[in-house]
Design a protein around this motif. Structure first.
Motif, PDB file in Angstrom:
ATOM      1  N   PRO A 125       1.035  -1.174  -0.019  1.00 46.56           N
ATOM      2  CA  PRO A 125       0.057  -0.184  -0.020  1.00 46.56           C
ATOM      3  C   PRO A 125       1.332   1.425   0.433  1.00 46.56           C
ATOM      4  O   PRO A 125       0.806   1.916  -0.864  1.00 46.56           O
ATOM      5  N   GLU A 126       2.223   0.780   0.829  1.00 49.04           N
ATOM      6  CA  GLU A 126       2.975   2.472   0.666  1.00 49.04           C
ATOM      7  C   GLU A 126       3.684   2.537  -0.849  1.00 49.04           C
ATOM      8  O   GLU A 126       4.166   3.585  -0.721  1.00 49.04           O
ATOM      9  N   SER A 127       3.337   1.943  -1.757  1.00 52.14           N
ATOM     10  CA  SER A 127       4.376   1.759  -2.919  1.00 52.14           C
ATOM     11  C   SER A 127       2.651   2.666  -4.233  1.00 52.14           C
ATOM     12  O   SER A 127       3.541   3.079  -4.871  1.00 52.14           O
ATOM     13  N   ILE A 128       2.295   2.937  -3.528  1.00 52.69           N
ATOM     14  CA  ILE A 128       0.773   4.095  -4.361  1.00 52.69           C
ATOM     15  C   ILE A 128       0.923   4.741  -3.853  1.00 52.69           C
ATOM     16  O   ILE A 128       0.732   5.182  -2.717  1.00 52.69           O
ATOM     17  N   ARG A 129       0.475   6.399  -4.850  1.00 50.97           N
ATOM     18  CA  ARG A 129       0.706   7.861  -4.661  1.00 50.97           C
ATOM     19  C   ARG A 129      -0.454   8.038  -5.591  1.00 50.97           C
ATOM     20  O   ARG A 129      -0.419   7.889  -6.597  1.00 50.97           O
ATOM     21  N   LEU A 130      -1.232   8.766  -5.319  1.00 49.07           N
ATOM     22  CA  LEU A 130      -2.733   9.242  -5.231  1.00 49.07           C
ATOM     23  C   LEU A 130      -2.693  10.872  -5.391  1.00 49.07           C
ATOM     24  O   LEU A 130      -2.847  11.712  -4.155  1.00 49.07           O
ATOM     25  N   GLU A 131      -2.017  11.728  -6.066  1.00 49.55           N
ATOM     26  CA  GLU A 131      -1.976  12.950  -6.401  1.00 49.55           C
ATOM     27  C   GLU A 131      -3.187  13.665  -7.003  1.00 49.55           C
ATOM     28  O   GLU A 131      -3.464  13.531  -8.319  1.00 49.55           O
ATOM     29  N   THR A 132      -3.577  14.350  -6.338  1.00 50.85           N
ATOM     30  CA  THR A 132      -3.986  15.615  -6.945  1.00 50.85           C
ATOM     31  C   THR A 132      -3.932  17.397  -6.761  1.00 50.85           C
ATOM     32  O   THR A 132      -3.250  17.361  -6.192  1.00 50.85           O
ATOM     33  N   PRO A 133      -4.717  18.303  -7.756  1.00 51.85           N
ATOM     34  CA  PRO A 133      -3.775  19.341  -7.490  1.00 51.85           C
ATOM     35  C   PRO A 133      -3.179  20.255  -6.151  1.00 51.85           C
ATOM     36  O   PRO A 133      -2.865  20.619  -5.669  1.00 51.85           O
ATOM     37  N   LEU A 144     -12.648   5.200  -4.532  1.00 50.56           N
ATOM     38  CA  LEU A 144     -12.447   5.770  -3.928  1.00 50.56           C
ATOM     39  C   LEU A 144     -13.150   6.597  -5.178  1.00 50.56           C
ATOM     40  O   LEU A 144     -13.479   6.150  -5.821  1.00 50.56           O
ATOM     41  N   ALA A 145     -14.164   7.564  -5.251  1.00 55.93           N
ATOM     42  CA  ALA A 145     -13.941   9.045  -5.781  1.00 55.93           C
ATOM     43  C   ALA A 145     -13.383  10.575  -5.854  1.00 55.93           C
ATOM     44  O   ALA A 145     -13.468  10.694  -4.670  1.00 55.93           O
ATOM     45  N   ILE A 146     -12.620  10.910  -7.229  1.00 58.13           N
ATOM     46  CA  ILE A 146     -12.366  12.288  -6.750  1.00 58.13           C
ATOM     47  C   ILE A 146     -12.340  13.544  -7.336  1.00 58.13           C
ATOM     48  O   ILE A 146     -12.764  12.823  -8.636  1.00 58.13           O
ATOM     49  N   ARG A 147     -12.531  14.282  -7.441  1.00 55.24           N
ATOM     50  CA  ARG A 147     -13.537  15.351  -7.911  1.00 55.24           C
ATOM     51  C   ARG A 147     -11.742  16.990  -8.065  1.00 55.24           C
ATOM     52  O   ARG A 147     -11.911  16.951  -6.717  1.00 55.24           O
ATOM     53  N   VAL A 148     -11.615  17.221  -9.127  1.00 56.04           N
ATOM     54  CA  VAL A 148     -10.415  18.012  -8.763  1.00 56.04           C
ATOM     55  C   VAL A 148     -11.795  19.072  -9.074  1.00 56.04           C
ATOM     56  O   VAL A 148     -12.826  19.418 -10.753  1.00 56.04           O
ATOM     57  N   GLU A 149     -12.165  20.071  -8.858  1.00 58.22           N
ATOM     58  CA  GLU A 149     -13.083  21.401  -8.834  1.00 58.22           C
ATOM     59  C   GLU A 149     -12.516  21.988  -9.670  1.00 58.22           C
ATOM     60  O   GLU A 149     -11.753  22.769  -9.661  1.00 58.22           O
ATOM     61  N   GLU A 150     -13.481  23.048 -10.559  1.00 56.55           N
ATOM     62  CA  GLU A 150     -13.343  24.114 -11.543  1.00 56.55           C
ATOM     63  C   GLU A 150     -12.986  25.264 -10.624  1.00 56.55           C
ATOM     64  O   GLU A 150     -13.767  25.775  -9.779  1.00 56.55           O
ATOM     65  N   GLN A 151     -12.543  26.335 -11.386  1.00 57.94           N
ATOM     66  CA  GLN A 151     -11.703  27.220 -10.586  1.00 57.94           C
ATOM     67  C   GLN A 151     -12.740  28.668 -10.853  1.00 57.94           C
ATOM     68  O   GLN A 151     -12.830  28.251 -11.723  1.00 57.94           O
TER      69      GLN A 151
ATOM     70  N   GLY B  20       5.056  35.076 -27.684  1.00 60.03           N
ATOM     71  CA  GLY B  20       4.616  35.380 -26.702  1.00 60.03           C
ATOM     72  C   GLY B  20       4.477  34.872 -25.838  1.00 60.03           C
ATOM     73  O   GLY B  20       3.838  33.725 -26.167  1.00 60.03           O
ATOM     74  N   PRO B  21       3.483  35.219 -24.607  1.00 61.48           N
ATOM     75  CA  PRO B  21       3.192  34.195 -23.322  1.00 61.48           C
ATOM     76  C   PRO B  21       1.970  33.623 -24.131  1.00 61.48           C
ATOM     77  O   PRO B  21       1.129  34.424 -24.361  1.00 61.48           O
ATOM     78  N   LYS B  22       2.313  32.160 -24.148  1.00 66.73           N
ATOM     79  CA  LYS B  22       0.982  31.319 -24.782  1.00 66.73           C
ATOM     80  C   LYS B  22      -0.343  31.678 -23.591  1.00 66.73           C
ATOM     81  O   LYS B  22      -0.238  30.694 -22.539  1.00 66.73           O
ATOM     82  N   ARG B  23      -1.408  31.906 -23.943  1.00 64.19           N
ATOM     83  CA  ARG B  23      -2.247  31.950 -23.300  1.00 64.19           C
ATOM     84  C   ARG B  23      -1.882  31.777 -21.633  1.00 64.19           C
ATOM     85  O   ARG B  23      -2.461  30.409 -21.612  1.00 64.19           O
ATOM     86  N   ILE B  24      -1.958  32.238 -20.944  1.00 60.04           N
ATOM     87  CA  ILE B  24      -1.380  31.920 -19.477  1.00 60.04           C
ATOM     88  C   ILE B  24      -2.585  31.329 -18.877  1.00 60.04           C
ATOM     89  O   ILE B  24      -3.972  31.865 -18.893  1.00 60.04           O
ATOM     90  N   PRO B  25      -2.252  30.234 -18.684  1.00 62.94           N
ATOM     91  CA  PRO B  25      -3.585  29.418 -18.008  1.00 62.94           C
ATOM     92  C   PRO B  25      -3.876  30.499 -16.032  1.00 62.94           C
ATOM     93  O   PRO B  25      -3.766  29.932 -15.457  1.00 62.94           O
ATOM     94  N   ALA B  26      -4.340  31.307 -16.418  1.00 60.97           N
ATOM     95  CA  ALA B  26      -4.586  32.515 -14.906  1.00 60.97           C
ATOM     96  C   ALA B  26      -3.929  31.434 -13.997  1.00 60.97           C
ATOM     97  O   ALA B  26      -4.306  30.959 -13.394  1.00 60.97           O
ATOM     98  N   PRO B  27      -2.977  32.775 -13.635  1.00 61.76           N
ATOM     99  CA  PRO B  27      -1.956  32.222 -12.799  1.00 61.76           C
ATOM    100  C   PRO B  27      -2.184  30.734 -11.865  1.00 61.76           C
ATOM    101  O   PRO B  27      -3.482  31.225 -11.038  1.00 61.76           O
ATOM    102  N   SER B  28      -1.847  29.929 -12.228  1.00 62.67           N
ATOM    103  CA  SER B  28      -1.832  28.511 -11.968  1.00 62.67           C
ATOM    104  C   SER B  28      -2.505  28.188  -9.828  1.00 62.67           C
ATOM    105  O   SER B  28      -1.287  27.501  -9.643  1.00 62.67           O
ATOM    106  N   ARG B  29      -3.210  28.560 -10.152  1.00 66.78           N
ATOM    107  CA  ARG B  29      -3.762  28.674  -8.289  1.00 66.78           C
ATOM    108  C   ARG B  29      -4.622  26.733  -8.583  1.00 66.78           C
ATOM    109  O   ARG B  29      -4.980  26.125  -9.305  1.00 66.78           O
ATOM    110  N   PRO B  30      -3.767  26.163  -7.936  1.00 64.81           N
ATOM    111  CA  PRO B  30      -4.451  24.365  -7.867  1.00 64.81           C
ATOM    112  C   PRO B  30      -5.920  24.473  -7.467  1.00 64.81           C
ATOM    113  O   PRO B  30      -6.346  25.589  -6.831  1.00 64.81           O
ATOM    114  N   SER B  31      -6.569  23.879  -8.264  1.00 65.04           N
ATOM    115  CA  SER B  31      -7.742  23.410  -7.762  1.00 65.04           C
ATOM    116  C   SER B  31      -8.586  23.013  -6.514  1.00 65.04           C
ATOM    117  O   SER B  31      -6.776  21.319  -6.155  1.00 65.04           O
ATOM    118  N   PRO B  32      -8.800  23.121  -5.538  1.00 66.51           N
ATOM    119  CA  PRO B  32      -9.497  22.086  -4.789  1.00 66.51           C
ATOM    120  C   PRO B  32     -10.188  21.056  -4.664  1.00 66.51           C
ATOM    121  O   PRO B  32     -10.126  20.846  -6.312  1.00 66.51           O
TER     122      PRO B  32
END
Lengths: 151, 208
Positions: A125-133, A144-151, B20-32
């Motif tokens: 299990p320690e050899s698995i790494r699930l990376e999210t932003p 698991l289910a994972i959702r990276v939210e839109e900004q 020039g800088p290519k469409r900078i994807p808005a200062p990349s703050r990671p998503s929640p």
């Protein structure tokens, strides 16, 4: 001069010895089992339409469009799926129990994904790494289910 | 001459656009990121820990969920309803491949003959393969801890190959089958080294 020639010879031998290891790492990591709508394998600079039955390799990415989804089963029976507008990269995948190599790094880049652990999670299990932003997810025999939210 | 200048301007603009800088994807703050723990196929629920540089949160029960912001510690775990799980994660969950099916086969002591109960599983294995659209079959040989790890890899491979041959004779396409050995690295019953244990001398088949 002789010593130079000798070191070239040694280098060649080393390279030859390294080749099988490289070939082994390039063995398939899994296979696409489910596809609907726009779904792609991203391999290096290439974007290949994902079809059911297609092989997936370590370092591949999976990407879906507007109404796309894709599901893969890896060699250790790990299952992974992506909903629409999603991207996950299989950054590392080594599954060679018995000879020692085990490990997986999944990078959840965007969108929504599901993960069901396989034998890798049971054996190492320690050899698995699930990376999210925003965080890293550690698992123990898990769905698991994972959702990276839109900004 | 008259359009040499506009041409130069267009060229300059094109170059500027290309370099020039290519469409900078808005200062990349990671998503929640939101994570939810779900029950496994066998009904049990595992555990997960969501960690970032500010702290961590454990998910320990069915539909436990947490959101990790990029710049703060993950929040407290909260339980989602089934409807919320479906709304938030349904698009991915619907695309999960079918769970693999597992079969464990044993040999009669010191022979390459399957035990009668193991032999009786063969039709079921073939049926499981037929039910899938892109089937793969992995045949993994396992041993107990008698002998050296290296010799046990060999022995496991021999057992797995025997099973592969049995499956092929029973009608399975050889191209679907992958044969490997885990030797003594994946014991079903934990034992010390150099222990004879019938349950560890097995061949596991997974159909996926």
């Amino acid at each position: 001069m002789t010593s130079l020639r000798r070191s070239i010879g040694v280098l060649t031998l080393l390279l030859a010895a390294a080749t099988p290891a490289l070939a082994q790492e390039q063995a398939a990591a899994g296979r696409i089992k489910v596809v609907s709508g726009a779904a792609f394998i991203v391999r290096g600079m290439e974007t290949i339409p994902a079809r059911a039955g297609e092989l997936v390799f370590a370092a591949d990415g999976l990407r879906t469009g507007e109404a796309g989804s894709v599901g893969v089963t890896l060699k250790d029976d790990t299952r992974l799926s992506l909903g629409p507008n999603s991207e996950v990269r299989l950054e590392r995948y080594v599954y060679a129990p018995g000879t020692g190599g085990l490990g997986m790094v999944l990078k959840f880049v965007r969108g929504v994904s599901a993960y069901v652990s396989g034998r890798l999670a049971r054996l190492a299990p320690e050899s698995i790494r699930l990376e999210t932003p925003a965080a890293i997810v550690g698992v123990r025999g898990t769905t698991l289910a994972i959702r990276v939210e839109e900004q | 001459m008259s359009f040499a200048r506009p041409l130069a301007v267009i060229l300059a603009l094109t170059l500027a656009a290309a370099c020039g800088p290519k469409r900078i994807p808005a200062p990349s703050r990671p998503s929640p990121t939101r994570v939810v723990l779900l029950p496994d196929a066998d009904g049990k629920t595992g555990r997960a820990r969501v960690t970032n540089e500010f702290g961590s949160t454990d998910l320990t029960a069915e539909r436990h969920s947490v959101t990790a912001p990029p710049d703060r510690r993950p929040g407290a775990a909260a339980t989602l309803t089934e409807a919320e799980v479906k709304r938030l994660f349904g698009g991915a969950l619907a695309a999960l491949p079918e769970p693999p099916r597992y079969f464990t086969l044993y040999f009669q002591f010191d022979t390459d003959q399957l035990t009668p109960p193991s032999r009786a599983l063969l039709p079921e294995i073939l049926k499981a393969v037929k039910e899938r659209s892109f089937p793969e079959v992995t045949v993994v040989g396992h041993t107990d801890t008698m002998g050296t790890p290296r010799a046990n890899i060999e022995l496991g491979l021999k057992r797995a190959t025997t099973v592969r041959n049995i499956l092929v004779r029973a009608g399975l396409a050889e191209s679907l089958i992958e044969v490997t050995s885990h030797g003594e690295a994946d014991l079903l019953m934990r034992t010390p080294d150099s222990t004879a244990e019938l349950h560890n001398r097995r061949v596991e088949i997974s159909v996926r």
